[in-house]
Write an enzyme that holds these catalytic residues in place. Sequence first.
Site, PDB file in Angstrom:
ATOM      1  N   ASP A 172       0.881  -1.176   0.000  1.00  0.00           N
ATOM      2  CA  ASP A 172       0.000   0.000   0.000  1.00  0.00           C
ATOM      3  C   ASP A 172       0.913   1.218   0.000  1.00  0.00           C
ATOM      4  O   ASP A 172       1.093   1.880   1.014  1.00  0.00           O
ATOM      5  CB  ASP A 172      -0.905  -0.032   1.236  1.00  0.00           C
ATOM      6  CG  ASP A 172      -1.811   1.188   1.312  1.00  0.00           C
ATOM      7  OD1 ASP A 172      -1.858   1.969   0.347  1.00  0.00           O
ATOM      8  OD2 ASP A 172      -2.455   1.372   2.362  1.00  0.00           O
ATOM      9  N   ILE A 173       1.521   1.469  -1.143  1.00  0.00           N
ATOM     10  CA  ILE A 173       2.583   2.471  -1.211  1.00  0.00           C
ATOM     11  C   ILE A 173       1.978   3.842  -1.511  1.00  0.00           C
ATOM     12  O   ILE A 173       1.346   4.043  -2.542  1.00  0.00           O
ATOM     13  CB  ILE A 173       3.623   2.081  -2.285  1.00  0.00           C
ATOM     14  CG1 ILE A 173       4.128   0.647  -2.039  1.00  0.00           C
ATOM     15  CG2 ILE A 173       4.784   3.087  -2.300  1.00  0.00           C
ATOM     16  CD1 ILE A 173       4.713   0.389  -0.664  1.00  0.00           C
ATOM     17  N   GLU A 174       2.160   4.747  -0.566  1.00  0.00           N
ATOM     18  CA  GLU A 174       1.558   6.081  -0.697  1.00  0.00           C
ATOM     19  C   GLU A 174       2.571   7.164  -0.384  1.00  0.00           C
ATOM     20  O   GLU A 174       2.204   8.252   0.067  1.00  0.00           O
ATOM     21  CB  GLU A 174       0.334   6.196   0.236  1.00  0.00           C
ATOM     22  CG  GLU A 174      -0.689   5.080   0.045  1.00  0.00           C
ATOM     23  CD  GLU A 174      -2.011   5.344   0.750  1.00  0.00           C
ATOM     24  OE1 GLU A 174      -2.306   6.500   1.087  1.00  0.00           O
ATOM     25  OE2 GLU A 174      -2.757   4.355   0.966  1.00  0.00           O
ATOM     26  N   ASN A 175       3.867   6.884  -0.573  1.00  0.00           N
ATOM     27  CA  ASN A 175       4.859   7.884  -0.147  1.00  0.00           C
ATOM     28  C   ASN A 175       4.775   9.161  -0.980  1.00  0.00           C
ATOM     29  O   ASN A 175       4.375   9.162  -2.142  1.00  0.00           O
ATOM     30  CB  ASN A 175       6.276   7.301  -0.128  1.00  0.00           C
ATOM     31  CG  ASN A 175       6.743   6.825  -1.490  1.00  0.00           C
ATOM     32  OD1 ASN A 175       6.111   7.084  -2.504  1.00  0.00           O
ATOM     33  ND2 ASN A 175       7.853   6.113  -1.525  1.00  0.00           N
TER      34      ASN A 175
END
Length: 384
Positions: A172-175
Amino acid sequence: MHFLSLSATALLAFLASAATAAFDAASKNNVITYWGQGANQDRLLTTCQNLSYDIIVVGFVNVFPDQGAGGWPGTNFGNACWGDVYRNNGVNTSLLQTCPNIGPDVIECQNLGKKIFLSIGGGQPTDYWIKSNAYGKKFADFLWAAFGPVSATKSSIPRPWGDAGVDGFDFDIENLMDPAPQNDYQTSGYVAMINQLKNNLFPTDKTKAYYISGAPQCPIPDSHLSVALAKAWFDFFFIQFYNTEQCSARVATQKKNGNGQNDISYKKWTAQASKNPNVKMSIGLPASKDASIATSYYLTPAEAQTLATQFYANKRFGGIMVWEATEAQNNAPCNVDYSTWMKKVLEARAAGTKLDTNLRTCAGVKKRSLPHYHSHGAPHHHHR
Ligand SMILES: *[C@@H]1O[C@H](CO)[C@@H](O)[C@H](O)[C@H]1NC(C)=O
Ligand SMILES: *[C@@H]1O[C@H](CO)[C@@H](O)[C@H](O)[C@H]1NC(C)=O
């Protein structure tokens, strides 16, 4: 003693059928939720005991080893952990040490037939990233030794959940960083990390399946995961239709959006290049009005039914993801929690039946707006 009403009977029959269903990764009726960040959340086991769930994703590993104190990743599972952390190289890392119930609960959940994934990333903080393929590979090795099967244990790496091993890893990559630490910081490392898990670490003996999932935002392309989807293996995509107005679940229920289209980012997602052509894509919905950045993105169960019906026949349709477990538990029209509603919506669609008449009002069905079922798409049955 009095007779059960028709609706209660139907509900019991539904619950009984859900109780005996074994996990089927290819099912169109899977209900997925996230656990670990709920306000005053109950134990993981309580969520697992809810018959509606097939996959529970535990979040998050929200500090990455490249930036993490002591060179280790860090975790946050809400109220499930004490504050103490592991030490490495003489410094406190951000890897939580004492989360007394998670390990035993994971094992108990798996005994109940649930799949438990560990989620990497999340929406807070947003300053995690992987520098390179080599770092991605090392990150995979660490997580496998720490959270994979007991047989993967390494003496140099702790086992925060003891003997419990996860069934899969979720990205869940939200950087989001300003300034960007390097041009490709939103995408770098993930393909190598997933390849290491899938091709080198997951056992090939097939006695137990391990899975990779991803949770992109709804706009296409997803600035973090679209590249990985094309180049690395994903079993599941849980698409978040609750963080972005232009493609929120609400927009999808409206006749036309601002561009004169009925939203179709779900359909477009299912046409995206994917290394796994049979990746299952779930519609991610907010579990309540408070679970989304805007209350209007919340869909009543009846609206969710319309949406699911619209896309059900798609080959990649994989059910509904609900963000998140505690909000779903607390949002219970007619005393049926939101995730159980989602299971009912999917099972009804699969069986070609309508939601139970007496429950339709609670589900938010308006008079004369019942969705019509079409006969295309054979009903899917769980393997028993
Ligand atoms: C699970 O579903 C049951 C039946 O709807 C509900 O009473 C319960 O609160 C739910 N539990 C959780 C943890 O969601
Ligand atoms: C390291 O963490 C422990 C608890 O895990 C804490 O008692 C100690 O004060 C911390 N040390 C530093 C230097 O922060």
